[in-house]
Motif scaffolding. Structure first.
Motif, mmCIF file in Angstrom:
data_model
loop_
_atom_site.group_PDB
_atom_site.id
_atom_site.type_symbol
_atom_site.label_atom_id
_atom_site.label_comp_id
_atom_site.label_asym_id
_atom_site.label_seq_id
_atom_site.Cartn_x
_atom_site.Cartn_y
_atom_site.Cartn_z
ATOM 1 N N ASP B 66 -6.127 61.079 -3.582
ATOM 2 C CA ASP B 66 -6.235 61.360 -2.140
ATOM 3 C C ASP B 66 -6.685 62.787 -1.851
ATOM 4 O O ASP B 66 -7.052 63.098 -0.724
ATOM 5 C CB ASP B 66 -4.872 61.117 -1.467
ATOM 6 C CG ASP B 66 -4.396 59.690 -1.649
ATOM 7 O OD1 ASP B 66 -5.172 58.779 -1.330
ATOM 8 O OD2 ASP B 66 -3.272 59.483 -2.132
ATOM 9 N N LYS B 67 -6.626 63.638 -2.885
ATOM 10 C CA LYS B 67 -6.923 65.057 -2.658
ATOM 11 C C LYS B 67 -8.409 65.356 -2.809
ATOM 12 O O LYS B 67 -8.826 66.129 -3.674
ATOM 13 C CB LYS B 67 -6.088 65.908 -3.619
ATOM 14 C CG LYS B 67 -4.601 65.828 -3.305
ATOM 15 C CD LYS B 67 -3.763 66.412 -4.409
ATOM 16 C CE LYS B 67 -2.286 66.140 -4.152
ATOM 17 N NZ LYS B 67 -1.462 66.314 -5.324
ATOM 18 N N VAL B 68 -9.218 64.685 -1.987
ATOM 19 C CA VAL B 68 -10.672 64.944 -1.982
ATOM 20 C C VAL B 68 -11.106 65.201 -0.543
ATOM 21 O O VAL B 68 -10.506 64.656 0.392
ATOM 22 C CB VAL B 68 -11.481 63.752 -2.579
ATOM 23 C CG1 VAL B 68 -11.306 63.659 -4.082
ATOM 24 C CG2 VAL B 68 -11.115 62.437 -1.924
ATOM 25 N N PRO B 69 -12.161 66.028 -0.354
ATOM 26 C CA PRO B 69 -12.583 66.331 1.016
ATOM 27 C C PRO B 69 -13.136 65.110 1.753
ATOM 28 O O PRO B 69 -12.936 64.964 2.963
ATOM 29 C CB PRO B 69 -13.665 67.403 0.834
ATOM 30 C CG PRO B 69 -13.992 67.460 -0.610
ATOM 31 C CD PRO B 69 -12.901 66.802 -1.357
ATOM 32 N N ASN B 70 -13.841 64.226 1.015
ATOM 33 C CA ASN B 70 -14.421 63.036 1.663
ATOM 34 C C ASN B 70 -13.901 61.760 1.009
ATOM 35 O O ASN B 70 -14.547 61.205 0.136
ATOM 36 C CB ASN B 70 -15.956 63.050 1.545
ATOM 37 C CG ASN B 70 -16.553 64.296 2.146
ATOM 38 O OD1 ASN B 70 -16.204 64.685 3.252
ATOM 39 N ND2 ASN B 70 -17.446 64.932 1.390
ATOM 40 N N PRO B 71 -12.735 61.305 1.418
ATOM 41 C CA PRO B 71 -12.229 60.072 0.793
ATOM 42 C C PRO B 71 -13.087 58.857 1.160
ATOM 43 O O PRO B 71 -13.714 58.875 2.225
ATOM 44 C CB PRO B 71 -10.813 59.938 1.352
ATOM 45 C CG PRO B 71 -10.650 60.978 2.398
ATOM 46 C CD PRO B 71 -11.848 61.839 2.435
ATOM 47 N N PRO B 72 -13.149 57.831 0.332
ATOM 48 C CA PRO B 72 -12.451 57.710 -0.943
ATOM 49 C C PRO B 72 -13.116 58.530 -2.048
ATOM 50 O O PRO B 72 -14.299 58.841 -1.974
ATOM 51 C CB PRO B 72 -12.561 56.207 -1.244
ATOM 52 C CG PRO B 72 -13.794 55.765 -0.557
ATOM 53 C CD PRO B 72 -13.905 56.605 0.676
ATOM 54 N N ALA B 73 -12.338 58.854 -3.044
ATOM 55 C CA ALA B 73 -12.845 59.651 -4.168
ATOM 56 C C ALA B 73 -13.862 58.861 -4.979
ATOM 57 O O ALA B 73 -13.844 57.627 -4.962
ATOM 58 C CB ALA B 73 -11.673 60.047 -5.053
ATOM 59 N N ARG B 141 -23.891 60.880 -4.801
ATOM 60 C CA ARG B 141 -22.641 61.634 -4.645
ATOM 61 C C ARG B 141 -22.068 61.862 -6.040
ATOM 62 O O ARG B 141 -21.843 60.897 -6.788
ATOM 63 C CB ARG B 141 -21.669 60.835 -3.781
ATOM 64 C CG ARG B 141 -20.597 61.715 -3.178
ATOM 65 C CD ARG B 141 -19.673 60.933 -2.284
ATOM 66 N NE ARG B 141 -18.335 61.472 -2.407
ATOM 67 C CZ ARG B 141 -17.263 60.889 -1.915
ATOM 68 N NH1 ARG B 141 -17.370 59.746 -1.280
ATOM 69 N NH2 ARG B 141 -16.074 61.433 -2.059
ATOM 70 N N THR B 142 -21.891 63.105 -6.392
ATOM 71 C CA THR B 142 -21.374 63.385 -7.737
ATOM 72 C C THR B 142 -19.891 63.014 -7.791
ATOM 73 O O THR B 142 -19.169 63.158 -6.802
ATOM 74 C CB THR B 142 -21.555 64.869 -8.113
ATOM 75 O OG1 THR B 142 -20.981 65.667 -7.088
ATOM 76 C CG2 THR B 142 -23.016 65.225 -8.300
ATOM 77 N N PRO B 143 -19.443 62.565 -8.946
ATOM 78 C CA PRO B 143 -18.040 62.124 -9.045
ATOM 79 C C PRO B 143 -17.059 63.260 -8.783
ATOM 80 O O PRO B 143 -17.286 64.403 -9.173
ATOM 81 C CB PRO B 143 -17.928 61.636 -10.487
ATOM 82 C CG PRO B 143 -19.321 61.363 -10.916
ATOM 83 C CD PRO B 143 -20.179 62.333 -10.189
ATOM 84 N N ASP B 144 -15.980 62.907 -8.106
ATOM 85 C CA ASP B 144 -14.900 63.873 -7.893
ATOM 86 C C ASP B 144 -14.021 63.953 -9.146
ATOM 87 O O ASP B 144 -13.493 65.013 -9.466
ATOM 88 C CB ASP B 144 -14.020 63.427 -6.705
ATOM 89 C CG ASP B 144 -14.812 63.366 -5.408
ATOM 90 O OD1 ASP B 144 -15.280 64.429 -4.969
ATOM 91 O OD2 ASP B 144 -14.988 62.257 -4.871
ATOM 92 N N PHE B 145 -13.891 62.805 -9.793
ATOM 93 C CA PHE B 145 -13.003 62.738 -10.964
ATOM 94 C C PHE B 145 -13.647 61.959 -12.109
ATOM 95 O O PHE B 145 -14.497 61.098 -11.873
ATOM 96 C CB PHE B 145 -11.696 62.012 -10.603
ATOM 97 C CG PHE B 145 -10.926 62.650 -9.495
ATOM 98 C CD1 PHE B 145 -10.212 63.820 -9.706
ATOM 99 C CD2 PHE B 145 -10.901 62.073 -8.232
ATOM 100 C CE1 PHE B 145 -9.491 64.400 -8.672
ATOM 101 C CE2 PHE B 145 -10.179 62.648 -7.197
ATOM 102 C CZ PHE B 145 -9.478 63.825 -7.424
#
Lengths: 142, 199
Positions: B66-73, B141-145
């Motif tokens: 949940d800790k991403v600026p633009n959810p969903p991650a 969109r580059t991966p957040d994780f």
């Protein structure tokens, strides 16, 4: 002479029997802080018992729930083995949305577990989505 | 006479005892339930399900996604190392986790970015690149994780009793910082003298 041999055999059999039984009969001693800091949010539950034998070995003490930081329902069930025998059992959580429709997912998988004699144990599960509002726990003897 | 009748009835009933619970003829069972075969020295489907279920629950409960600026991650699947000595398809673990996090609405998995630049879905990557070329914009969109892990096997034996422990380890890494923001481990141990049916 014959009687002595018979008695010796009987004694040996009794000892073996006792050993075999004691191998399965273990119970748990435990200690915990008496003044609890945490408050469990207990849930009023509805139970259906069809297996009386399992209900003694894996009895349900209580159910509490909380919300995870991500807004998912988390349920914890306290179980107690009222007997002195080690017991293997399977459980499965089922989840339902606001309309009462079952949400099938990975989290409805059957999980194998065990409980020692007189042990109190917690099992928990997290709802697969934030749409899940209700749950059901199924327990089956192994 | 009475005794003979009773004995005959008992003898006739013996084959039916337990017939409701077992059978040798091929039949369908629910995947992952207590009627599945349990093998020693091998990861069974119920082991993958249990490991994926446990770790997905912990991952979702942690709130890390949940800790991403633009959810969903956006999640990319990295390397899952197989240290078991057996040939296994790690998708049996990762696919279940992917499906669960997608269903949860917490994360989407990219299929156009893969380990070593290999896309899981080359056609999607081609179409995506074509869009970017035509519109002269970067839509990727580059991966957040990233999700990486390892599966380890430990075996032990005493006399005829064999024991196999499988350790499923996963790490969720923040792709920007390179720091693991969530880690999970699930160990499954099976013990016995021979494979059987049931947990």
């Amino acid at each position: 002479m014959k009687k002595q041999i018979l008695l010796a055999l009987l004694a040996a059999g009794s000892v073996a029997g006792l050993l075999a039984v004691s191998g399965c009969k273990t119970s748990v001693n435990s200690v915990e802080n008496a003044q609890k800091e945490g408050q469990r949010q207990m849930v009023s539950d509805s139970r259906v018992i069809t297996d009386g034998s399992l209900a003694k070995k894996v009895s349900i003490v209580g159910v509490n729930q909380t919300m995870t930081p991500g807004g998912l329902l988390k349920v914890q069930v306290e179980l107690l083995n009222k007997t002195r025998s080690y017991q293997a059992f399977n459980y499965r959580f089922e989840w339902f949305d606001a309309s009462g429709m079952q949400m099938n997912s990975l989290s409805t998988a059957v999980i194998g577990s065990t409980i020692e004699g007189k042990e109190s144990k917690f099992i928990s599960a997290v709802a697969p989505t934030s749409a899940c509002k209700d749950f059901r726990l199924k327990l089956v003897e192994n | 006479m009475k005794k003979t009748i009773v004995l005959s009835v008992l003898a006739a009933a013996i084959p039916f005892i337990g017939a409701g619970c077992a059978g040798t003829n091929a039949h369908y069972v629910e995947t992952g339930d207590q009627h599945n075969v349990v093998s020693l020295g091998q990861i069974n489907i119920q082991d993958y399900i249990q490991a994926a279920n446990d770790m997905t629950g912990k991952l979702l409960a942690s709130g890390a996604l949940d800790k991403v600026p633009n959810p969903p991650a956006v999640l990319a699947i990295s390397r899952i190392v197989n240290n078991t000595g057996k040939q296994i398809d790690t998708d049996l673990l990762t696919k279940k986790i992917r499906v669960a996090v997608l269903d949860s609405g917490k994360a989407l998995t990219t299929t156009t970015m893969g380990l070593g630049g290999t896309a899981e879905d080359p056609m999607a990557k081609g179409i995506q690149q074509e869009h970017e070329f035509k519109n002269d914009t970067k839509v990727t969109r580059t991966p957040d994780f990233t999700l990486s892990g390892k599966i380890i096997e430990l075996t032990a034996r005493v006399s005829d009793t064999r024991q196999s422990t499988y350790s499923f380890q996963l790490s969720l890494t923040d792709a920007k910082t390179g720091l693991a923001v969530w880690e999970g481990e699930k160990e499954i141990t099976k013990q016995g003298t021979q494979s059987s049916v049931g947990f």
